[in-house]
Design an enzyme around this catalytic site. Structure first.
Site, mmCIF file in Angstrom:
data_model
loop_
_atom_site.group_PDB
_atom_site.id
_atom_site.type_symbol
_atom_site.label_atom_id
_atom_site.label_comp_id
_atom_site.label_asym_id
_atom_site.label_seq_id
_atom_site.Cartn_x
_atom_site.Cartn_y
_atom_site.Cartn_z
ATOM 1 N N GLY A 1 -3.176 3.722 -22.510
ATOM 2 C CA GLY A 1 -4.590 3.543 -22.232
ATOM 3 C C GLY A 1 -5.475 4.699 -22.689
ATOM 4 O O GLY A 1 -6.516 4.506 -23.320
ATOM 5 N N GLN B 1 -5.763 -2.253 -16.228
ATOM 6 C CA GLN B 1 -5.352 -2.715 -14.896
ATOM 7 C C GLN B 1 -5.291 -4.218 -14.760
ATOM 8 O O GLN B 1 -4.662 -4.727 -13.828
ATOM 9 C CB GLN B 1 -6.302 -2.147 -13.823
ATOM 10 C CG GLN B 1 -6.143 -0.667 -13.579
ATOM 11 C CD GLN B 1 -4.787 -0.292 -12.992
ATOM 12 O OE1 GLN B 1 -4.059 -1.130 -12.445
ATOM 13 N NE2 GLN B 1 -4.429 0.968 -13.110
ATOM 14 N N SER C 1 -1.839 -0.871 -21.562
ATOM 15 C CA SER C 1 -0.867 0.204 -21.374
ATOM 16 C C SER C 1 0.425 -0.380 -20.808
ATOM 17 O O SER C 1 0.412 -0.987 -19.729
ATOM 18 C CB SER C 1 -1.469 1.232 -20.407
ATOM 19 O OG SER C 1 -0.529 2.220 -20.113
ATOM 20 N N HIS D 1 3.102 0.734 -19.289
ATOM 21 C CA HIS D 1 3.719 1.103 -17.999
ATOM 22 C C HIS D 1 3.004 0.494 -16.802
ATOM 23 O O HIS D 1 3.477 0.607 -15.671
ATOM 24 C CB HIS D 1 3.837 2.630 -17.869
ATOM 25 C CG HIS D 1 2.559 3.355 -17.587
ATOM 26 N ND1 HIS D 1 2.238 3.807 -16.329
ATOM 27 C CD2 HIS D 1 1.534 3.740 -18.388
ATOM 28 C CE1 HIS D 1 1.068 4.449 -16.371
ATOM 29 N NE2 HIS D 1 0.629 4.421 -17.607
ATOM 30 N N CYS E 1 -9.134 16.328 -5.394
ATOM 31 C CA CYS E 1 -9.358 17.703 -4.981
ATOM 32 C C CYS E 1 -9.974 18.428 -6.167
ATOM 33 O O CYS E 1 -9.256 18.779 -7.098
ATOM 34 C CB CYS E 1 -8.028 18.323 -4.597
ATOM 35 S SG CYS E 1 -8.202 19.656 -3.459
HETATM 36 N N1 PLP Z 1 -7.665 2.998 -17.808
HETATM 37 C C1 PLP Z 1 -7.378 2.621 -16.554
HETATM 38 C C2 PLP Z 1 -8.276 1.638 -15.865
HETATM 39 C C3 PLP Z 1 -6.244 3.118 -15.906
HETATM 40 O O1 PLP Z 1 -5.961 2.742 -14.665
HETATM 41 C C4 PLP Z 1 -5.415 4.048 -16.609
HETATM 42 C C5 PLP Z 1 -4.237 4.652 -15.950
HETATM 43 O O2 PLP Z 1 -4.242 4.914 -14.777
HETATM 44 C C6 PLP Z 1 -5.759 4.406 -17.923
HETATM 45 C C7 PLP Z 1 -6.886 3.865 -18.493
HETATM 46 C C8 PLP Z 1 -4.905 5.376 -18.714
HETATM 47 O O3 PLP Z 1 -3.735 4.729 -19.127
HETATM 48 P P1 PLP Z 1 -2.438 5.575 -19.613
HETATM 49 O O4 PLP Z 1 -1.758 6.044 -18.374
HETATM 50 O O5 PLP Z 1 -1.610 4.567 -20.344
HETATM 51 O O6 PLP Z 1 -2.925 6.658 -20.497
#
Ligand code: PLP
Length: 383
Positions: free
Chosen positions: A70, A177, A197, A199, A322
């Site tokens: 992502g 997401q 993404s 994972h 934080c």
């Molecule tokens: N965009 C959103 C909405 C996400 O939730 C995340 C990851 O938490 C990302 C982008 C980034 O993705 P990546 O972990 O594959 O870099």
């Protein structure tokens, strides 16, 4: 025993995904650019994975570019559009985008771009009238997420598409997401760029894809090789891409199970409301992902709740960050104007298709006692 309810952070890899990857980690390790038999096997695997990702998204395989996930897709999009359209210097995002979007926009501003950040209401929903009013002739790109990673709130993509495409700007969607939890079909939604993404939908970490609609030309993101048709140099992560492809195929097969996941989440929320006082469900008034529950517990610290659950093997996350050594509600909760007494006591519970009713029941049995203990030990909330 571990009960994993942090699936918006990352997901466990599906056993079928691992099985598909193993041959490419062991005996079939050829470089996809090599002309010999092992190279051809790897090249064939890339072709198949591209088809699997394209089928999941509803686009053509030629419109799929493999990358590391992502964050890279977001960087590629913004930097690519900034470079390709030097006369369009205006960008539009929302205040609740992922930190990757916010950080790239800070960089864009340092390069002379102007960025409009749209607010959201108390339910985390986008103001479509504000979006319409903010699009200008020099707007290069509107970038909005399909679903928010913290609240799970879904933005109305069909309406966004109509507004943005009617005014001639490019539209990027961060679908990190929503994949696997909400349907998406690029054949019917004229989005220009979209990132996913691996994972987040039971594929391997460090894998992902960027959809770039046919005809849109962005400069290469990574210079150095002919890979990905010259747009991202570097030897392809063949095992990872094979896993991404398999995970994409499984998304399509498992979409019908999403409603059941929503049923389990709704059961969880109503049971919590019945058993614990002073709970606020952030974003519950808006359409949401079926797997996400973003709950604020009045007078508690989300971090303390997370630690107590973690001690018992339950993995969740909080809604705070934080920044300056002091706990602050996350930028998403702040944008939603969440009342502070609930915001600081917020945890996010995110399910996946492997979450069982028994796991949810176990958490439902332990949470009221933990909340009561923590409230009892807090001098400000003790009765
Ligand atoms: N965009 C959103 C909405 C996400 O939730 C995340 C990851 O938490 C990302 C982008 C980034 O993705 P990546 O972990 O594959 O870099």
């Amino acid at each position: 025993m571990i009960i994993y309810l942090d699936n918006n952070a990352t997901t466990r890899m599906a056993p079928e995904v691992l099985a598909a990857m193993l041959p490419f980690l062991q005996e079939s390790y050829g470089n996809a650019g090599s002309a010999h038999v092992l190279g051809l096997l790897s090249e064939g695997a890339l072709v198949q994975s591209r088809e699997q990702v394209a089928a999941m998204l509803g686009c053509s395989p030629a419109e799929v570019l493999f990358n590391s996930g992502g964050t890279e897709g977001i960087n590629h999009t913004f930097r690519g559009v900034f470079e390709a359209f030097p006369n369009q210097r205006h960008f539009i995002i929302s205040a609740v985008e992922h930190p990757a979007v916010l950080a790239v926009c800070e960089w864009l501003k340092s390069q002379g771009a102007e960025v409009t950040s749209l607010g959201v209401d108390r339910d985390g929903q986008l103001d479509l009238a504000a979006l319409a009013a903010s699009i200008r002739p020099d707007t290069a790109l509107v970038s909005l997420m399909a679903a928010n990673n913290e609240s799970g709130v879904l933005f109305p993509l069909d309406k966004v598409v109509q507004l943005v495409k009617g005014k001639g700007a490019l539209l990027h969607v961060d679908a990190t997401q929503s994949i696997g939890k909400a349907p998406l079909d690029l054949a019917t939604l004229p989005i220009d760029l979209l990132n996913v993404s691996g994972h987040k939908f039971h594929g391997p970490k460090g894998t992902g894809a960027l959809f770039i609609r046919r005809g849109l030309r962005l400069k290469p993101f990574m210079l150095g090789g002919h890979q990905e048709r010259g747009r991202r140099g570097g030897t392809e992560n063949v095992p990872g891409i094979v896993g991404l492809g398999k995970a994409s195929e499984m998304v399509l097969a498992h979409l019908p199970q999403v409603a059941a996941m929503g049923g389990l989440r709704d059961h969880f929320e109503s049971a919590i409301r019945d058993s614990i006082k002073g709970v606020h469900l952030h974003g519950a008034g808006a359409p949401r992902l079926p797997n996400t529950s973003f709950m604020g517990f009045q007078g508690l610290e989300g971090e303390a709740l997370l630690m107590k659950l973690s001690e018992r093997g339950v993995c969740v996350s909080t809604g705070s960050a934080c920044t300056t050594g002091q706990k602050e509600p996350s930028h998403v909760l702040r944008a939603m104007s969440a009342p502070k007494e609930f915001a600081l006591g917020t945890i996010r519970i995110s399910l996946c298709r492997y979450t069982t009713r028994d796991e949810i029941q176990t958490v439902l049995e332990m949470l009221p006692g933990i909340v009561e203990d923590l409230r009892g030990s807090n001098p400000f909330t003790r009765a």
